[in-house]
Motif scaffolding. Structure first.
Motif, PDB file in Angstrom:
ATOM      1  N   PRO A  74       0.806  -1.232   0.000  1.00 36.12           N
ATOM      2  CA  PRO A  74       0.000   0.000   0.000  1.00 36.12           C
ATOM      3  C   PRO A  74       0.833   1.273   0.000  1.00 36.12           C
ATOM      4  O   PRO A  74       0.296   2.359   0.156  1.00 36.12           O
ATOM      5  N   PHE A  75       2.150   1.149  -0.176  1.00 37.13           N
ATOM      6  CA  PHE A  75       3.021   2.308  -0.013  1.00 37.13           C
ATOM      7  C   PHE A  75       3.453   2.990  -1.306  1.00 37.13           C
ATOM      8  O   PHE A  75       4.371   3.781  -1.299  1.00 37.13           O
ATOM      9  N   GLY A  76       2.819   2.719  -2.399  1.00 34.48           N
ATOM     10  CA  GLY A  76       3.162   3.417  -3.631  1.00 34.48           C
ATOM     11  C   GLY A  76       2.755   4.881  -3.562  1.00 34.48           C
ATOM     12  O   GLY A  76       1.923   5.287  -2.749  1.00 34.48           O
ATOM     13  N   THR A  77       3.347   5.681  -4.401  1.00 33.87           N
ATOM     14  CA  THR A  77       2.979   7.090  -4.477  1.00 33.87           C
ATOM     15  C   THR A  77       1.551   7.207  -4.981  1.00 33.87           C
ATOM     16  O   THR A  77       1.164   6.533  -5.933  1.00 33.87           O
ATOM     17  N   GLU A  78       0.756   8.049  -4.336  1.00 31.48           N
ATOM     18  CA  GLU A  78      -0.647   8.231  -4.702  1.00 31.48           C
ATOM     19  C   GLU A  78      -0.913   9.686  -5.047  1.00 31.48           C
ATOM     20  O   GLU A  78      -0.352  10.585  -4.437  1.00 31.48           O
TER      21      GLU A  78
END
Length: 146
Positions: free
Chosen positions: A90-94
């Motif tokens: 869940p740690f991708g750039t958003e």
């Protein structure tokens, strides 16, 4: 000499048909939900990711930072020597959803230490006149306020 049976439609009948179709189309368009997430949904998603970042800091025993800008947010972790971007799970750039504005607009950085503690911070997300504030308290707890 009289007229025979009518063939086709009169202009008034055609105009009434077009008007009814126009009204029905307008009703469908107005009743259709906006596919973009609301400020509340965007705030809930961001708060969940903040909570997950706190858990990651505790579980991995290393500081984890969340950095926000006016266009989105990303995650990084400290390995003892340098900060590196987190991209797994869940740690991708958003990016914020279209139409969502954030306040403060300047970059905000929240760092969770290995015990889950963080400095207090708050970010307000708004869209279409509705706003929700995501806050992190000194103990690292994440809350959403109206």
């Amino acid at each position: 000499m009289g007229r025979g049976p009518r063939d086709g439609f009169t202009l008034v009948e055609l105009l009434m048909t077009v008007a009814i179709i126009g009204l029905a189309t307008g009703a469908v368009v107005l009743a259709a939900p906006d596919p973009r997430p609301s400020a509340g949904q965007e705030a809930e998603r961001f708060a969940a990711r903040l909570s997950r970042a706190r858990e990651e800091a505790v579980l991995s025993n290393r500081p984890v930072a969340v950095e926000t800008t006016s266009v989105g947010y990303g995650f990084s972790s400290f390995d003892g020597a340098s900060w590196s971007a987190l991209t797994d799970g869940p740690f991708g750039t958003e990016l914020w959803s279209e139409g969502v504005t954030v306040s403060p607009a300047e970059p905000l950085r929240v760092v969770f230490d290995p015990t889950g503690v963080a400095e207090s911070a708050a970010l307000t997300l708004s869209r279409n006149g509705r706003a929700r504030t995501v806050a992190v308290d000194g103990a690292g707890e994440v809350t959403i306020d109206d």
